[in-house]
Design an enzyme around this catalytic site. Structure first.
Site, PDB file in Angstrom:
ATOM      1  N   TYR A   1      -1.558  44.657   3.108  1.00  0.00           N
ATOM      2  CA  TYR A   1      -1.876  43.283   3.514  1.00  0.00           C
ATOM      3  C   TYR A   1      -1.809  42.331   2.320  1.00  0.00           C
ATOM      4  O   TYR A   1      -2.706  41.482   2.117  1.00  0.00           O
ATOM      5  CB  TYR A   1      -3.265  43.210   4.161  1.00  0.00           C
TER       6      TYR A   1
HETATM    7  N1  LIG Z   1      -3.303  49.375  11.023  1.00  0.00           N
HETATM    8  C1  LIG Z   1      -2.388  48.747  11.667  1.00  0.00           C
HETATM    9  O1  LIG Z   1      -1.301  49.269  11.889  1.00  0.00           O
HETATM   10  C2  LIG Z   1      -2.729  47.382  12.141  1.00  0.00           C
HETATM   11  C3  LIG Z   1      -1.803  46.665  12.823  1.00  0.00           C
HETATM   12  C4  LIG Z   1      -2.174  45.441  13.263  1.00  0.00           C
HETATM   13  C5  LIG Z   1      -3.437  44.992  13.010  1.00  0.00           C
HETATM   14  N2  LIG Z   1      -4.338  45.712  12.320  1.00  0.00           N
HETATM   15  C6  LIG Z   1      -5.711  45.229  12.031  1.00  0.00           C
HETATM   16  O2  LIG Z   1      -6.238  44.674  13.195  1.00  0.00           O
HETATM   17  C7  LIG Z   1      -6.535  43.290  12.956  1.00  0.00           C
HETATM   18  C8  LIG Z   1      -6.277  42.513  14.212  1.00  0.00           C
HETATM   19  O3  LIG Z   1      -4.930  42.612  14.625  1.00  0.00           O
HETATM   20  P1  LIG Z   1      -3.994  41.363  14.727  1.00  0.00           P
HETATM   21  O4  LIG Z   1      -4.391  40.384  13.677  1.00  0.00           O
HETATM   22  O5  LIG Z   1      -2.589  41.821  14.789  1.00  0.00           O
HETATM   23  O6  LIG Z   1      -4.277  40.809  16.184  1.00  0.00           O
HETATM   24  P2  LIG Z   1      -5.464  40.104  16.987  1.00  0.00           P
HETATM   25  O7  LIG Z   1      -6.788  40.286  16.359  1.00  0.00           O
HETATM   26  O8  LIG Z   1      -5.257  40.538  18.391  1.00  0.00           O
HETATM   27  O9  LIG Z   1      -5.039  38.563  16.925  1.00  0.00           O
HETATM   28  C9  LIG Z   1      -5.171  37.789  15.803  1.00  0.00           C
HETATM   29  C10 LIG Z   1      -4.626  36.418  16.130  1.00  0.00           C
HETATM   30  O10 LIG Z   1      -5.418  35.840  17.150  1.00  0.00           O
HETATM   31  C11 LIG Z   1      -5.822  34.534  16.766  1.00  0.00           C
HETATM   32  N3  LIG Z   1      -7.187  34.318  17.268  1.00  0.00           N
HETATM   33  C12 LIG Z   1      -8.309  35.012  16.953  1.00  0.00           C
HETATM   34  N4  LIG Z   1      -9.367  34.534  17.640  1.00  0.00           N
HETATM   35  C13 LIG Z   1      -8.902  33.505  18.400  1.00  0.00           C
HETATM   36  C14 LIG Z   1      -9.519  32.608  19.300  1.00  0.00           C
HETATM   37  N5  LIG Z   1     -10.830  32.676  19.587  1.00  0.00           N
HETATM   38  N6  LIG Z   1      -8.741  31.659  19.905  1.00  0.00           N
HETATM   39  C15 LIG Z   1      -7.425  31.584  19.638  1.00  0.00           C
HETATM   40  N7  LIG Z   1      -6.773  32.418  18.779  1.00  0.00           N
HETATM   41  C16 LIG Z   1      -7.522  33.373  18.165  1.00  0.00           C
HETATM   42  C17 LIG Z   1      -5.757  34.492  15.264  1.00  0.00           C
HETATM   43  O11 LIG Z   1      -5.432  33.184  14.837  1.00  0.00           O
HETATM   44  P3  LIG Z   1      -6.470  32.334  13.906  1.00  0.00           P
HETATM   45  O12 LIG Z   1      -6.371  32.926  12.544  1.00  0.00           O
HETATM   46  O13 LIG Z   1      -5.946  30.958  14.033  1.00  0.00           O
HETATM   47  O14 LIG Z   1      -7.821  32.531  14.535  1.00  0.00           O
HETATM   48  C18 LIG Z   1      -4.630  35.479  14.941  1.00  0.00           C
HETATM   49  O15 LIG Z   1      -3.388  34.821  14.854  1.00  0.00           O
HETATM   50  C19 LIG Z   1      -5.667  42.885  11.764  1.00  0.00           C
HETATM   51  O16 LIG Z   1      -6.182  41.776  11.059  1.00  0.00           O
HETATM   52  C20 LIG Z   1      -5.724  44.153  10.959  1.00  0.00           C
HETATM   53  O17 LIG Z   1      -6.940  44.187  10.238  1.00  0.00           O
HETATM   54  C21 LIG Z   1      -3.999  46.901  11.909  1.00  0.00           C
END
Ligand SMILES: NC(=O)c1ccc[n+]([C@@H]2O[C@H](COP(=O)([O-])OP(=O)(O)OC[C@H]3O[C@@H](n4cnc5c(N)ncnc54)[C@H](OP(=O)(O)O)[C@@H]3O)[C@@H](O)[C@H]2O)c1
Length: 256
Positions: A64
Site C-alpha cells: 500500500y
Molecule cells: N488484501 C487484499 O487483497 C485487499 C484487497 C482490497 C482491500 N483490502 C483491504 O480492505 C480495505 C477495504 O477495501 P477497499 O478499500 O477496496 O473497499 P471498500 O472498503 O469496500 O470501499 C472503499 C471505498 O468506499 C468509499 N466509502 C467508504 N465509506 C463510504 C461512505 N460512507 N459513503 C460513500 N463512500 C464510502 C471510500 O471512499 P472515501 O475515501 O471517499 O470514503 C473508498 O473509495 C482496504 O483499504 C484494504 O485495507 C485488502
C-alpha cells in the site's frame, strides 16, 4: 462501537476497522472517484476520528505504498492502543505488483514492516495472495515461515487475504488464525466458508464490504449480520464517511 473476538486469537476487534490503502497509494486502484492521498494533518485527523469512534483495528500492507511508514509515524506513542494487520507476499514498485511467497521474503518483509511501523511486534500478518491460495498455503512454506515468526513473538496471529472460497476453505484446513474475505450484498460466494471459519475459531476480516466504493453504505449492515464476521475493514480517507459507517453499524438494519 461493537467489539467481537477475532476467532481464537485472544484479540478483540472493533466491528469497523480502517483500511489504509488510500493513505499511501493512488496507482493501480479501482475506486469510483479520483482521490488525493491525505497530507499528514488530514491523516492524523482521520486516525483521531477513528479513535473517537472506538475503532481499534488498522489494515495496511507493504503493497500500500507509504501506508505502513505513515502509520508508524502516526501511531508513535500510542501503538499499544491499536491492533495492526499487515501482509507479506505482494510488492508494489514502479506502479506494478510482483509477488514473492518464499520463507526468506516473509522474514525480510516482516522485519521491514516492523521497522516501518516502528514497533517490536505485529498483531496480524496475512499472506497477500496473488490468487494461487491453495498452492501458497500448502506448498511454498509461506505459512510455516509466518508461524515461526509467531513462535518467536514477533507476530501474534497469521493467516491469508485469499482470493477464492477454496482458498478460505484451505486456510481453515491448515489452521490459519485469521482470513480476510470478500463479502457484500452482490458478492456472497464466500458467505458459507466465512460462517465455517467462525465455527472453526478462525477470525474473519472482511475486505470490499462496499465493493470498493461501488455499493451503498447500508451494505455494511448486511455484512455485519452474516455469521462468522469478526470485523469489517472499510477503506476510507473521509472522516464523514468513517462516522457514517460507524453509525450504520450501531443501528439495527430495520431502524435505518
Ligand atoms: N488484501 C487484499 O487483497 C485487499 C484487497 C482490497 C482491500 N483490502 C483491504 O480492505 C480495505 C477495504 O477495501 P477497499 O478499500 O477496496 O473497499 P471498500 O472498503 O469496500 O470501499 C472503499 C471505498 O468506499 C468509499 N466509502 C467508504 N465509506 C463510504 C461512505 N460512507 N459513503 C460513500 N463512500 C464510502 C471510500 O471512499 P472515501 O475515501 O471517499 O470514503 C473508498 O473509495 C482496504 O483499504 C484494504 O485495507 C485488502
Amino acid at each position: 462501537m461493537q467489539y467481537r473476538p477475532l476467532g481464537n486469537t485472544g484479540m478483540t476487534v472493533s466491528l469497523l476497522g480502517l483500511g489504509t490503502v488510500k493513505l499511501g497509494r493512488d496507482q493501480q486502484v479501482r475506486y469510483p472517484h479520483a482521490f488525493r492521498i491525505p497530507d499528514d494533518a488530514e491523516a492524523a485527523a482521520l486516525l483521531d476520528c477513528a479513535t473517537e469512534l472506538g475503532i481499534n483495528l488498522l489494515d495496511t500492507a507493504p503493497a500500500y505504498g507509504t501506508s505502513e511508514a505513515r502509520l508508524g509515524r502516526l501511531l508513535r506513542g500510542r501503538r499499544s492502543r491499536w491492533l495492526v494487520c499487515t501482509k507479506v507476499g505482494e510488492i508494489f514498485e514502479d506502479g506494478r505488483s510482483r509477488y514473492d511467497f518464499s520463507p526468506e521474503h516473509v522474514r525480510r518483509s516482516v522485519e521491514r514492516s516492523l521497522e516501518r511501523l516502528a514497533s517490536d511486534y505485529l498483531d496480524i500478518v496475512l499472506i497477500h495472495s496473488d490468487g494461487h491460495d491453495r498452492e501458497i498455503l500448502t506448498q511454498l512454506g509461506t505459512l510455516q515461515a509466518l508461524q515461526e515468526l509467531k513462535r518467536a513473538g514477533l507476530v501474534r496471529a497469521v493467516g491469508i487475504s485469499h482470493k477464492s472460497a477454496d482458498g478460505a476453505a484451505c486456510a481453515i484446513e491448515v489452521g490459519c488464525d485469521v482470513i480476510m474475505a470478500v463479502l457484500n450484498p452482490d458478492e456472497r460466494a464466500e458467505a458459507s466458508v466465512i460462517a465455517r471459519a467462525g465455527v472453526a475459531g478462525c477470525g474473519v476480516l472482511i475486505k470490499k464490504a462496499l465493493a470498493s466504493g461501488h455499493a451503498a453504505p447500508q451494505s455494511l449492515q448486511f455484512v455485519a449480520a452474516q455469521p462468522g464476521v469478526s470485523s469489517i475493514i472499510v477503506g476510507t480517507i473521509d472522516p464523514r464517511h468513517l462516522k457514517e459507517n460507524a453509525a450504520l453499524l450501531d443501528t439495527p438494519p430495520e431502524a435505518s
